[in-house]
Design a protein around this motif. Structure first.
Motif, PDB file in Angstrom:
ATOM      1  N   GLN A  22       0.711  -1.266   0.081  1.00 39.44           N
ATOM      2  CA  GLN A  22      -0.165  -0.220   0.084  1.00 39.44           C
ATOM      3  C   GLN A  22       0.803   1.372   0.156  1.00 39.44           C
ATOM      4  O   GLN A  22       0.363   2.378  -0.059  1.00 39.44           O
ATOM      5  N   TYR A  23       2.256   1.171   0.303  1.00 38.25           N
ATOM      6  CA  TYR A  23       2.915   2.387  -0.043  1.00 38.25           C
ATOM      7  C   TYR A  23       3.130   2.846  -1.254  1.00 38.25           C
ATOM      8  O   TYR A  23       3.396   4.025  -1.532  1.00 38.25           O
ATOM      9  N   CYS A  24       2.808   1.995  -2.377  1.00 36.15           N
ATOM     10  CA  CYS A  24       2.610   2.453  -3.565  1.00 36.15           C
ATOM     11  C   CYS A  24       1.392   2.113  -4.367  1.00 36.15           C
ATOM     12  O   CYS A  24       0.202   2.387  -3.746  1.00 36.15           O
ATOM     13  N   ASP A  25       1.331   1.248  -5.264  1.00 41.59           N
ATOM     14  CA  ASP A  25       0.003   1.077  -5.749  1.00 41.59           C
ATOM     15  C   ASP A  25      -0.425  -0.783  -5.391  1.00 41.59           C
ATOM     16  O   ASP A  25      -1.418  -1.177  -6.104  1.00 41.59           O
ATOM     17  N   GLY A  26       0.012  -1.057  -4.517  1.00 45.16           N
ATOM     18  CA  GLY A  26       0.012  -2.353  -3.977  1.00 45.16           C
ATOM     19  C   GLY A  26      -1.480  -2.473  -3.280  1.00 45.16           C
ATOM     20  O   GLY A  26      -1.921  -1.343  -2.896  1.00 45.16           O
ATOM     21  N   ARG A  27      -2.113  -3.941  -2.918  1.00 40.71           N
ATOM     22  CA  ARG A  27      -3.295  -3.721  -2.052  1.00 40.71           C
ATOM     23  C   ARG A  27      -3.425  -4.214  -0.733  1.00 40.71           C
ATOM     24  O   ARG A  27      -4.368  -4.841  -0.303  1.00 40.71           O
ATOM     25  N   ALA A  28      -2.157  -4.518  -0.267  1.00 43.15           N
ATOM     26  CA  ALA A  28      -2.095  -5.108   1.157  1.00 43.15           C
ATOM     27  C   ALA A  28      -0.789  -4.243   1.692  1.00 43.15           C
ATOM     28  O   ALA A  28      -0.006  -3.664   1.312  1.00 43.15           O
ATOM     29  N   SER A  29      -0.713  -4.466   3.131  1.00 43.58           N
ATOM     30  CA  SER A  29       0.388  -4.019   3.950  1.00 43.58           C
ATOM     31  C   SER A  29       1.569  -4.831   3.965  1.00 43.58           C
ATOM     32  O   SER A  29       1.624  -6.235   3.451  1.00 43.58           O
ATOM     33  N   VAL A  30       2.690  -4.293   4.308  1.00 44.32           N
ATOM     34  CA  VAL A  30       3.911  -5.035   4.514  1.00 44.32           C
ATOM     35  C   VAL A  30       3.861  -6.124   5.368  1.00 44.32           C
ATOM     36  O   VAL A  30       3.936  -7.399   4.810  1.00 44.32           O
TER      37      VAL A  30
END
Ligand SMILES: [Zn+2]
Ligand SMILES: [Zn+2]
Length: 281
Positions: A22-30
């Motif tokens: 989610q820090y860029c265009d992903g859909r889940a957290s680290v």
């Protein structure tokens, strides 16, 4: 570079060095990706947010988030200590001589590794245009920014990629023929053109001279039957002895291993077909 990609790739298939949270265009957290990597038994997991860029982009992380990103990966390290290794990477956009992996800003972040990628090319008026992403958007941009000149787009993409390799500052080149997908949707036989093949030759020559690592990127295989670089180039890459890794470029945890086993099978097949490489026993 602190990561020995060659030895990791030679010892295990349970790794991935290209993923987006989610820090860029992903859909889940680290934390969600880390949990999935642990559940899948991975031994190495690398995060590679789209880097900060000095242009408006909804897909790239902001400079203000970099510290929090690094802290999240540290948390994952502590949680899964001794089970798998996490690595702080970044997929750094090359935008031209003024911005790319070679910039001191990126070198000073203390990343474990960097992927260098080209997603933006200059329009004929100099505007930087994202040519990655959906064909619908690509197609709209072809008329808006490029006078429907596909040769200009492909030439610019590979020319920028060669400039990025020459400038250096990264360990792995991301999806080095990514333009092939949208360009071949625009013109089906584009990869058969001699001038296109010349660009691939020049890219491989530059990659070999630089010593950087090629990723085989599986992100679009399930949906579009596409690997980056294209399947047709794999035997040449293996024959040339170019170091490679297999990355899923996942934007959600359930895809961290997507299509990777298929590619390992292809690589095994290519290796088995190389009679001069077999050891006498
Ligand atoms: Zn990318
Ligand atoms: Zn990516």
């Amino acid at each position: 570079m602190s990561i020995d990609f060659r030895s990791i790739h030679s010892q295990t298939r349970l790794y991935n060095f290209h993923s987006h949270t989610q820090y860029c265009d992903g859909r889940a957290s680290v934390a969600d990706f880390a949990a999935e990597a642990a559940a899948c038994g991975f031994l190495h997991y690398g995060f590679s947010p789209h880097s900060p860029v000095p242009v408006a982009s909804g897909c790239n992380m902001s400079m203000a988030d970099v510290d929090a990103y690094m802290a999240d990966v540290d948390d994952a390290r502590h949680r899964y200590d001794g089970q798998l290794q996490f690595h702080t990477g970044m997929e750094i956009d090359y935008l031209g001589p003024m911005w790319g992996p070679a910039n001191s800003y990126f070198r000073d972040l203390g990343l474990d590794y960097a992927i260098g990628s080209v997603h933006f090319i200059p329009a004929k008026d100099g505007t930087l245009v994202d040519i990655d992403g959906s064909f619908e958007r690509f197609s709209a941009n072809m008329s808006k920014y490029f006078d429907n000149d596909i040769r200009y787009v492909v030439d610019s993409y590979f020319s920028r990629s060669l400039d990025m390799i020459a400038a250096g500052g990264f360990d792995v080149i991301g999806h080095f023929d990514k333009v092939a997908h949208n360009a071949s949707c625009w013109q089906a036989d584009i990869e058969e053109q001699h001038w296109y093949a010349d660009w691939i030759d020049r890219m491989l020559d530059a990659i070999i001279s630089s010593g950087i690592i090629v990723e085989i990127n599986t992100k679009s295989y399930a949906r579009f039957n596409r690997l980056f670089p294209a399947l047709r180039h794999l035997p040449r890459i293996v024959e040339a002895g170019i170091p490679l890794i297999v990355n899923s470029d996942a934007h959600e945890p359930k895809l961290i291993n997507a299509s990777r086993e298929y590619v390992f099978g292809l690589l095994d097949g290519i290796a088995a077909a190389r009679p001069h490489q077999q050891n006498p026993s």
